[in-house]
Design a protein around this motif. Structure first.
Motif: not given
Length: 472
Positions: A76-84
């Motif tokens: 949500f918002d600009r919160v991202t979880v980097d899976l790379g």
């Protein structure tokens, strides 16, 4: 009488039945549906650890070809979880409808010899010290063991008297399959603004699946749903409804957080949604069930071959804590998404972005969401690697560990001699040398590690059994 009855032909039940059939176990699947795999399923995301499990069954690459991959997930918002950065052959989330998973697993289970009986609604389950009797509306079946993989309203769970404590988290969630005039910029589009939440994912056939929730309107699941209501809530959550039109399906459901106390009741086991229910946040429901099946299947096969019955108790000690952890993490995500105050939402975004900038926290978060970070408890005094997920190491013969696991084998990564075990343990030399030898279980977790292989025979007797029965 058969060896194992699996109740439920969803992803969890099909993976379990396929594993058992490949191991030479006589298995019957009882499914109350008529045999049609529905395209109205809710699951869309397949995480890295699940893809690793499917890779160990020769299915992952075929499944990946059916969908699209995401290297990061925006919460949500600009919160991202980097899976790379995941230490996996699959450093992403695969977006593909659940029916693609079911089709592959059904094909495999039938090819391995599993029997499936459709329109078989279970009405009673009874057991004694030697067998389980399952009664359907049409016939009675007997087996040494039964696995209830029959979903949230599990008849098996009710029959064995297991409670399903927990509560409803979100009521009146709206689901719709729609076409859109304006294609979303992102593969997954999701946001919550306090009074509204919406999620869009491509279905793969020109339609998009919409999940939407309105805090202002909590109505029963059977209340009629209109496209206008879905549009209005989506606009509030995402700023646009993307020109939704031509709905082919509209429905409501409620999201619960529940878990049974005991995954094993005598000769009966519960797996997947029959054992635990989570909020849809993080897309971990189907994935957790598939990993339940991968954990249980080889243990049932081993005990039927002569391994001690206590091996089956480790299904509870290993998988129940994982189910509890998924309940907590998915619940935390959905509660954060539902914050009402603009100030609280701003603090939420700032705090989460700061937290995910810390390597240790980021690794833990991606490990939980993807499933690659979970470990199982090890016996007292065991090597620190015991219970950890085995990485897909390159082997000296040019292959990979997860290729060597195919067929439900244990794999000894090392060069030890193991007389009497070559029918169910493959010995594979690693490309890189210098570490301890590893005995990798069929589910891809380390069962033993060390340099002194004197105790290996005892460990294998505990994990694999010692009778004369052999896989087909």
């Amino acid at each position: 009488m058969t060896d194992v009855i699996v109740v439920g032909a969803g992803p969890t039940g099909l993976l379990l039945a396929g594993d058992l059939a490949e191991a030479g176990v006589a298995v019957t699947i009882l499914e109350r549906r008529d045999g049609t795999i529905s395209n109205l399923s809710r699951a869309f995301g397949v995480h890295a650890r699940t893809l690793e499990q499917l890779d160990a069954r020769g299915l992952a690459d075929r499944l990946v070809s059916t969908g699209a991959t995401l290297g990061e997930v925006r919460l949500f918002d600009r919160v991202t979880v980097d899976l790379g950065r995941l230490p996996s052959r699959f450093p992403y989330l695969l977006i593909t409808p659940q029916y693609n998973v079911e089709n592959l697993l059904l094909e495999r289970a039938l090819a391995a010899g599993a029997e499936i009986v459709h329109a078989a609604e279970v009405v009673d389950v009874r057991q004694d010290e030697t067998e389980v009797t399952v009664t359907t509306t049409a016939k009675t079946y007997r087996a040494a063991y039964v696995v209830g993989a029959d979903g949230f309203r599990s008849a098996v769970r009710r029959a064995v008297g297991q409670p399903f404590p927990g509560r409803s988290v979100l009521k009146s969630i709206m689901l719709a399959d729609v076409k859109v005039a304006e294609r979303p910029a992102e593969m997954l589009t999701v946001n919550g603004v306090g009074d509204a939440f919406a999620f869009l994912a491509p279905f793969g056939d020109g339609y998009y699946r919409v999940f939407a929730w309105d805090r202002r309107r909590a109505v029963p699941d059977d209340e009629p749903l209109t496209l206008d209501e879905v549009r209005e809530v989506t606009r509030r959550a995402l700023g646009t409804d993307f020109g939704m039109h031509d709905p082919r399906w509209l429905s409501r459901f409620h999201s619960d957080e529940r878990q049974v106390p005991d995954y094993r009741v005598g000769r009966v086991f519960l797996a997947g949604d029959a054992a635990h229910a989570h909020s849809p946040a993080g897309g971990q429901g189907m994935n957790t069930g598939l990993q339940d099946a991968a954990n249980l299947s080889w243990k049932l096969a081993a005990v039927l071959r002569g391994a001690p019955d206590r091996l089956l108790d480790t299904y509870q000690t290993e998988r129940h804590p994982v189910g509890r952890s998924v309940l907590r993490s998915s619940g935390a995500i959905i509660r954060a998404a539902m914050l009402r105050s603009p100030v609280a939402r701003a603090i939420r975004g700032f705090a989460l972005r700061r937290a995910l900038s810390v390597p240790r926290i980021r690794t833990r978060a991606t490990g939980q969401i993807s499933g690659v970070g979970y470990t199982y408890p090890a016996p007292h005094g065991a090597h620190p690697l015991v219970g950890t997920r085995a990485p897909d190491v390159a082997l000296a013969d040019g292959g990979r560990l997860y290729e060597a696991l195919r067929g439900g084998h244990f794999v000894l990564v090392g060069d030890a001699d193991i007389p009497g075990w070559h029918d169910r343990v493959r010995v594979a030399a690693p490309l890189a040398t210098g570490g301890p030898s590893l005995l990798v279980r069929p589910d891809g977790y380390v069962g033993w590690a060390g340099t002194d292989t004197g105790e290996l025979d005892r460990i294998l007797t505990e994990l694999a059994g010692r009778d004369t029965r052999r896989p087909r």
